[in-house]
Write an enzyme that holds these catalytic residues in place. Structure first.
Site, PDB file in Angstrom:
ATOM      1  N   LYS A 254      -2.041  -3.619   4.640  1.00 47.03           N
ATOM      2  CA  LYS A 254      -0.812  -2.973   4.176  1.00 47.03           C
ATOM      3  C   LYS A 254       0.407  -3.380   5.029  1.00 47.03           C
ATOM      4  O   LYS A 254       0.243  -3.967   6.108  1.00 47.03           O
ATOM      5  CB  LYS A 254      -1.015  -1.446   4.198  1.00 47.03           C
ATOM      6  CG  LYS A 254      -2.125  -0.975   3.239  1.00 47.03           C
ATOM      7  CD  LYS A 254      -2.138   0.546   3.115  1.00 47.03           C
ATOM      8  CE  LYS A 254      -3.253   1.003   2.193  1.00 47.03           C
ATOM      9  NZ  LYS A 254      -3.182   2.476   1.933  1.00 47.03           N
TER      10      LYS A 254
ATOM     11  N   TYR B 276      -2.000   1.433  -8.210  1.00 49.00           N
ATOM     12  CA  TYR B 276      -2.399   2.790  -7.812  1.00 49.00           C
ATOM     13  C   TYR B 276      -2.338   3.785  -8.974  1.00 49.00           C
ATOM     14  O   TYR B 276      -2.252   4.993  -8.744  1.00 49.00           O
ATOM     15  CB  TYR B 276      -1.525   3.269  -6.650  1.00 49.00           C
ATOM     16  CG  TYR B 276      -1.954   2.707  -5.310  1.00 49.00           C
ATOM     17  CD1 TYR B 276      -3.234   2.958  -4.799  1.00 49.00           C
ATOM     18  CD2 TYR B 276      -1.084   1.954  -4.524  1.00 49.00           C
ATOM     19  CE1 TYR B 276      -3.629   2.464  -3.562  1.00 49.00           C
ATOM     20  CE2 TYR B 276      -1.488   1.454  -3.282  1.00 49.00           C
ATOM     21  CZ  TYR B 276      -2.758   1.715  -2.813  1.00 49.00           C
ATOM     22  OH  TYR B 276      -3.151   1.239  -1.590  1.00 49.00           O
TER      23      TYR B 276
ATOM     24  N   ASN C 146      -1.750   3.368   6.746  1.00 50.31           N
ATOM     25  CA  ASN C 146      -3.122   3.385   7.266  1.00 50.31           C
ATOM     26  C   ASN C 146      -3.778   2.001   7.280  1.00 50.31           C
ATOM     27  O   ASN C 146      -4.993   1.887   7.209  1.00 50.31           O
ATOM     28  CB  ASN C 146      -3.979   4.437   6.537  1.00 50.31           C
ATOM     29  CG  ASN C 146      -4.232   4.095   5.080  1.00 50.31           C
ATOM     30  OD1 ASN C 146      -3.607   3.195   4.536  1.00 50.31           O
ATOM     31  ND2 ASN C 146      -5.153   4.805   4.453  1.00 50.31           N
TER      32      ASN C 146
ATOM     33  N   HIS D  85      -6.396  -1.127   2.691  1.00 52.72           N
ATOM     34  CA  HIS D  85      -6.994  -0.528   1.495  1.00 52.72           C
ATOM     35  C   HIS D  85      -8.294  -1.268   1.213  1.00 52.72           C
ATOM     36  O   HIS D  85      -8.387  -2.472   1.454  1.00 52.72           O
ATOM     37  CB  HIS D  85      -6.063  -0.698   0.282  1.00 52.72           C
ATOM     38  CG  HIS D  85      -6.755  -0.437  -1.029  1.00 52.72           C
ATOM     39  ND1 HIS D  85      -6.906   0.844  -1.522  1.00 52.72           N
ATOM     40  CD2 HIS D  85      -7.369  -1.271  -1.901  1.00 52.72           C
ATOM     41  CE1 HIS D  85      -7.592   0.762  -2.666  1.00 52.72           C
ATOM     42  NE2 HIS D  85      -7.879  -0.503  -2.912  1.00 52.72           N
TER      43      HIS D  85
ATOM     44  N   GLU E 207      -9.738  -4.333  -9.464  1.00 55.61           N
ATOM     45  CA  GLU E 207      -8.717  -4.655  -8.455  1.00 55.61           C
ATOM     46  C   GLU E 207      -8.697  -6.149  -8.144  1.00 55.61           C
ATOM     47  O   GLU E 207      -7.632  -6.730  -7.932  1.00 55.61           O
ATOM     48  CB  GLU E 207      -8.973  -3.843  -7.179  1.00 55.61           C
ATOM     49  CG  GLU E 207      -8.691  -2.358  -7.362  1.00 55.61           C
ATOM     50  CD  GLU E 207      -8.949  -1.523  -6.124  1.00 55.61           C
ATOM     51  OE1 GLU E 207      -8.736  -0.293  -6.192  1.00 55.61           O
ATOM     52  OE2 GLU E 207      -9.351  -2.081  -5.079  1.00 55.61           O
TER      53      GLU E 207
HETATM   54  P1  CMP Z   1      -5.766   3.722  -0.152  1.00 56.66           P
HETATM   55  O1  CMP Z   1      -7.178   3.388   0.151  1.00 56.66           O
HETATM   56  O2  CMP Z   1      -4.820   2.580  -0.221  1.00 56.66           O
HETATM   57  O3  CMP Z   1      -5.702   4.539  -1.530  1.00 56.66           O
HETATM   58  C1  CMP Z   1      -4.674   5.454  -1.812  1.00 56.66           C
HETATM   59  C2  CMP Z   1      -3.790   5.730  -0.639  1.00 56.66           C
HETATM   60  O4  CMP Z   1      -3.001   6.889  -0.713  1.00 56.66           O
HETATM   61  C3  CMP Z   1      -4.645   5.947   0.600  1.00 56.66           C
HETATM   62  O5  CMP Z   1      -5.226   4.718   0.990  1.00 56.66           O
HETATM   63  C4  CMP Z   1      -3.610   6.541   1.555  1.00 56.66           C
HETATM   64  O6  CMP Z   1      -2.894   5.555   2.282  1.00 56.66           O
HETATM   65  C5  CMP Z   1      -2.625   7.241   0.622  1.00 56.66           C
HETATM   66  N1  CMP Z   1      -2.644   8.701   0.768  1.00 56.66           N
HETATM   67  C6  CMP Z   1      -1.614   9.470   1.169  1.00 56.66           C
HETATM   68  N2  CMP Z   1      -1.944  10.756   1.185  1.00 56.66           N
HETATM   69  C7  CMP Z   1      -3.238  10.836   0.799  1.00 56.66           C
HETATM   70  C8  CMP Z   1      -4.183  11.912   0.623  1.00 56.66           C
HETATM   71  N3  CMP Z   1      -3.838  13.178   0.843  1.00 56.66           N
HETATM   72  N4  CMP Z   1      -5.441  11.608   0.224  1.00 56.66           N
HETATM   73  C9  CMP Z   1      -5.794  10.318  -0.041  1.00 56.66           C
HETATM   74  N5  CMP Z   1      -4.950   9.276   0.101  1.00 56.66           N
HETATM   75  C10 CMP Z   1      -3.696   9.521   0.517  1.00 56.66           C
END
Ligand code: CMP
Length: 140
Positions: free
Chosen positions: A10, A50, A113, A116, A127
């Site tokens: 990311k 998403y 974070n 992904h 994906e």
């Molecule tokens: P990702 O695996 O990219 O999939 C969805 C993303 O939403 C997740 O990682 C997080 O970075 C983001 N996100 C933000 N808030 C939440 C939450 N409460 N629960 C899950 N994903 C979240």
């Protein structure tokens, strides 16, 4: 079984200049990079990617974050690749991620974070198709 999974490094981790360190985690964790591409997602790209989260309260913040800079997108292949990658990444919330995982070591918040990874076989296939035509995947 040998699987393929989609991984995205990311914008936070690309900006921190840790693509190589994260690639090393994949490689030493038994995953092979069989396709890769750097891309700056548009708003509609991110919204489509998403789409399953469209109704979630964090959707708009997630999309804004994912278009804030370039991302590095790769297909990882290996035994049990989907779970293996999720184990290497650690919990979605870096505060809850186990020591030594990518998110524990490189992520700052639940949005920023670092990585992904696909969560199941069907999502992995969808994906991967989203980013890579089959002729741009180099297995073996
Ligand atoms: P990702 O695996 O990219 O999939 C969805 C993303 O939403 C997740 O990682 C997080 O970075 C983001 N996100 C933000 N808030 C939440 C939450 N409460 N629960 C899950 N994903 C979240």
């Amino acid at each position: 079984a040998i699987e393929r999974t989609l991984s995205i490094i990311k914008p936070d981790a690309v900006a921190k200049n840790v693509i190589g360190q994260i690639y090393s985690r994949f490689e030493s964790g038994g995953l092979k990079i069989i396709a890769a591409r750097m891309v700056h997602l548009s708003q509609s790209d991110a919204e489509q990617f998403y789409a399953v989260h469209r109704e979630r309260p964090f959707f708009n913040d997630l999309v804004s974050f994912m278009i804030s800079g370039p991302v590095m997108v790769q297909v990882l292949e290996g035994e049990d690749a989907i779970k293996r990658n999720r184990d290497l990444m650690g919990a979605t919330d870096p505060k809850k991620a186990e020591k030594g995982t990518i998110r524990a070591d490189f992520a700052d918040s639940i949005d920023a974070n670092a990585v992904h990874g696909s969560d199941a076989l069907e999502t992995a296939m969808a994906e991967i198709a989203c980013f890579f035509p089959t002729l741009n995947i180099y297995s073996r």
